[in-house]
Design a protein around this motif. Structure first.
Motif, PDB file in Angstrom:
ATOM      1  N   ALA A 170      15.760  -1.158   1.522  1.00 52.54           N
ATOM      2  CA  ALA A 170      16.661  -0.477   1.995  1.00 52.54           C
ATOM      3  C   ALA A 170      17.411   0.646   1.458  1.00 52.54           C
ATOM      4  O   ALA A 170      17.866   1.705   1.685  1.00 52.54           O
ATOM      5  CB  ALA A 170      17.640  -0.347   3.591  1.00 52.54           C
ATOM      6  N   ASP A 171      17.955  -0.100   0.219  1.00 55.90           N
ATOM      7  CA  ASP A 171      19.042   0.959  -1.076  1.00 55.90           C
ATOM      8  C   ASP A 171      17.999   1.427  -1.462  1.00 55.90           C
ATOM      9  O   ASP A 171      18.396   2.734  -2.110  1.00 55.90           O
ATOM     10  CB  ASP A 171      19.291  -0.557  -1.639  1.00 55.90           C
ATOM     11  CG  ASP A 171      20.512  -0.382  -3.154  1.00 55.90           C
ATOM     12  OD1 ASP A 171      21.449   0.843  -2.272  1.00 55.90           O
ATOM     13  OD2 ASP A 171      19.933  -0.227  -4.313  1.00 55.90           O
ATOM     14  N   VAL A 172      16.924   1.311  -1.608  1.00 54.41           N
ATOM     15  CA  VAL A 172      15.934   1.791  -2.869  1.00 54.41           C
ATOM     16  C   VAL A 172      15.662   2.727  -1.628  1.00 54.41           C
ATOM     17  O   VAL A 172      15.609   4.081  -2.772  1.00 54.41           O
ATOM     18  CB  VAL A 172      14.677   1.835  -3.058  1.00 54.41           C
ATOM     19  CG1 VAL A 172      13.559   1.915  -3.774  1.00 54.41           C
ATOM     20  CG2 VAL A 172      14.568  -0.362  -3.894  1.00 54.41           C
ATOM     21  N   VAL A 173      15.571   3.549  -0.524  1.00 54.02           N
ATOM     22  CA  VAL A 173      15.598   4.279   0.276  1.00 54.02           C
ATOM     23  C   VAL A 173      16.149   4.879  -0.022  1.00 54.02           C
ATOM     24  O   VAL A 173      15.700   6.211  -0.245  1.00 54.02           O
ATOM     25  CB  VAL A 173      14.645   3.684   1.367  1.00 54.02           C
ATOM     26  CG1 VAL A 173      14.880   4.933   2.477  1.00 54.02           C
ATOM     27  CG2 VAL A 173      13.358   3.104   1.909  1.00 54.02           C
ATOM     28  N   LEU A 174      17.484   5.044  -0.004  1.00 58.74           N
ATOM     29  CA  LEU A 174      18.240   5.600   0.156  1.00 58.74           C
ATOM     30  C   LEU A 174      18.861   6.146  -1.501  1.00 58.74           C
ATOM     31  O   LEU A 174      18.769   7.382  -1.688  1.00 58.74           O
ATOM     32  CB  LEU A 174      19.858   4.517   0.276  1.00 58.74           C
ATOM     33  CG  LEU A 174      20.194   4.066   1.955  1.00 58.74           C
ATOM     34  CD1 LEU A 174      21.136   3.348   2.098  1.00 58.74           C
ATOM     35  CD2 LEU A 174      20.598   5.827   2.780  1.00 58.74           C
ATOM     36  N   LYS A 175      18.509   5.228  -2.102  1.00 49.88           N
ATOM     37  CA  LYS A 175      18.469   5.762  -3.754  1.00 49.88           C
ATOM     38  C   LYS A 175      17.361   6.756  -4.162  1.00 49.88           C
ATOM     39  O   LYS A 175      17.516   7.347  -4.805  1.00 49.88           O
ATOM     40  CB  LYS A 175      18.468   4.546  -4.880  1.00 49.88           C
ATOM     41  CG  LYS A 175      17.229   4.200  -5.176  1.00 49.88           C
ATOM     42  CD  LYS A 175      17.333   2.494  -5.923  1.00 49.88           C
ATOM     43  CE  LYS A 175      16.395   2.029  -6.370  1.00 49.88           C
ATOM     44  NZ  LYS A 175      16.296   2.838  -8.107  1.00 49.88           N
ATOM     45  N   GLU A 176      16.107   6.989  -3.533  1.00 56.10           N
ATOM     46  CA  GLU A 176      15.221   7.595  -3.758  1.00 56.10           C
ATOM     47  C   GLU A 176      15.455   8.782  -3.163  1.00 56.10           C
ATOM     48  O   GLU A 176      14.586   9.355  -2.579  1.00 56.10           O
ATOM     49  CB  GLU A 176      14.663   7.284  -3.459  1.00 56.10           C
ATOM     50  CG  GLU A 176      14.143   5.930  -4.697  1.00 56.10           C
ATOM     51  CD  GLU A 176      13.771   6.189  -6.465  1.00 56.10           C
ATOM     52  OE1 GLU A 176      13.578   7.348  -6.514  1.00 56.10           O
ATOM     53  OE2 GLU A 176      14.252   5.534  -7.246  1.00 56.10           O
ATOM     54  N   ARG A 177      16.484   9.155  -1.812  1.00 54.68           N
ATOM     55  CA  ARG A 177      16.915  10.130  -0.844  1.00 54.68           C
ATOM     56  C   ARG A 177      15.761   9.727  -0.086  1.00 54.68           C
ATOM     57  O   ARG A 177      15.262  11.548   0.167  1.00 54.68           O
ATOM     58  CB  ARG A 177      16.821  11.158  -1.555  1.00 54.68           C
ATOM     59  CG  ARG A 177      18.191  11.071  -2.295  1.00 54.68           C
ATOM     60  CD  ARG A 177      19.654  11.144  -2.611  1.00 54.68           C
ATOM     61  NE  ARG A 177      20.684  10.675  -3.218  1.00 54.68           N
ATOM     62  CZ  ARG A 177      20.908   9.940  -4.262  1.00 54.68           C
ATOM     63  NH1 ARG A 177      20.833   9.212  -4.034  1.00 54.68           N
ATOM     64  NH2 ARG A 177      22.853  10.504  -4.708  1.00 54.68           N
ATOM     65  N   ARG A 178      14.946   9.159   0.723  1.00 57.16           N
ATOM     66  CA  ARG A 178      14.018   8.867   1.881  1.00 57.16           C
ATOM     67  C   ARG A 178      14.624   8.845   2.619  1.00 57.16           C
ATOM     68  O   ARG A 178      15.954   8.082   2.548  1.00 57.16           O
ATOM     69  CB  ARG A 178      13.102   8.534   1.143  1.00 57.16           C
ATOM     70  CG  ARG A 178      12.456   8.593  -0.325  1.00 57.16           C
ATOM     71  CD  ARG A 178      11.829   6.648  -0.451  1.00 57.16           C
ATOM     72  NE  ARG A 178      10.978   7.582  -2.355  1.00 57.16           N
ATOM     73  CZ  ARG A 178      10.267   6.355  -2.760  1.00 57.16           C
ATOM     74  NH1 ARG A 178      10.179   5.163  -2.306  1.00 57.16           N
ATOM     75  NH2 ARG A 178       9.640   6.297  -4.152  1.00 57.16           N
ATOM     76  N   ARG A 179      14.246   8.723   4.116  1.00 56.03           N
ATOM     77  CA  ARG A 179      14.638   8.511   5.081  1.00 56.03           C
ATOM     78  C   ARG A 179      14.662   6.811   5.195  1.00 56.03           C
ATOM     79  O   ARG A 179      13.962   6.676   5.589  1.00 56.03           O
ATOM     80  CB  ARG A 179      13.772   9.446   6.443  1.00 56.03           C
ATOM     81  CG  ARG A 179      14.334   8.847   7.240  1.00 56.03           C
ATOM     82  CD  ARG A 179      14.365  10.219   8.934  1.00 56.03           C
ATOM     83  NE  ARG A 179      15.523  11.418   8.213  1.00 56.03           N
ATOM     84  CZ  ARG A 179      15.091  12.645   9.049  1.00 56.03           C
ATOM     85  NH1 ARG A 179      14.125  12.722   9.859  1.00 56.03           N
ATOM     86  NH2 ARG A 179      16.032  13.599   8.357  1.00 56.03           N
TER      87      ARG A 179
END
Length: 202
Positions: A113-122
């Motif tokens: 989840a952290d990765v998705v947020l930092k990569e600006r994905r949904r």
């Protein structure tokens, strides 16, 4: 090299009540061409799956294309270089919400989840708790400010559902809409249909 799928979605199932949402989402994605699902099932979710649906971990994991262990923080989905369209946590426990809000990354679900947020994905969190206390609300605010989507699986009734399955499908369909994944799980809103004899107050 083999052709890669057009799209990838990460789905996590945690121990909150509402395991049916995660299972139905994975089932629907598995039946959708061009979607590769990466699934994480927490240890607490195993208990909820058995309690609520009578399902074993292996039955749920068999629905996904790729399965990851929640303790495997070195998995592919733990890196920003892993290409995906985003992640859904369905359902999302308050513990997992807190871990995401604080960036703890202490297991694969929180790290992915952290990765998705930092990569600006949904990132979509189907949070399950009621009523909310202040910590829950502040954590939801924090995730929203980071770009995540808080999506409590609240049923709607305007389409007159005739079963629990119909209510679940409608909610899962709304989540799939957030990722632009086509589905026929529920009818679309076509506007208010007032009774022919209904008259506005004067």
């Amino acid at each position: 090299m083999p052709d890669s799928p057009a799209r990838r979605l990460v789905v996590a199932i945690t121990g909150a009540t509402g395991a049916v949402y995660g299972v139905r989402l994975v089932q629907q994605l598995a039946a959708t061409q061009g979607i590769e699902t990466h699934l994480i099932v927490s240890d607490a979710a195993v208990l909820t799956l058995h309690q609520e649906l009578g399902m074993q971990r292996r039955e749920v994991e068999a629905l996904a294309h790729v399965v990851h262990k929640n303790r495997d923080v070195g998995a592919s989905i733990a890196s920003g270089s892993f290409q995906s369209d985003g992640m859904v946590i369905a359902p999302c426990s308050m513990k997992t919400l807190a871990a995401v809000a604080l960036g703890l990354s202490d297991n694969l679900i929180a790290r992915a989840a952290d990765v998705v947020l930092k990569e600006r994905r949904r990132l979509v969190l189907m949070v399950r708790e009621t009523p909310f206390n202040l910590a829950h609300l502040r954590n939801m605010t924090a995730v929203t400010e980071m770009g995540g989507v808080i999506f409590p699986p609240l049923p709607s009734f305007y389409h007159k559902p005739e079963s629990i399955d119909a209510m679940v499908d409608h909610t899962v369909g709304r989540v799939m809409d957030l990722f632009g994944v086509a589905h026929t799980l529920a009818p679309r809103w076509a506007g208010m249909k007032a009774a022919s004899d209904a008259q506005p107050d004067t």
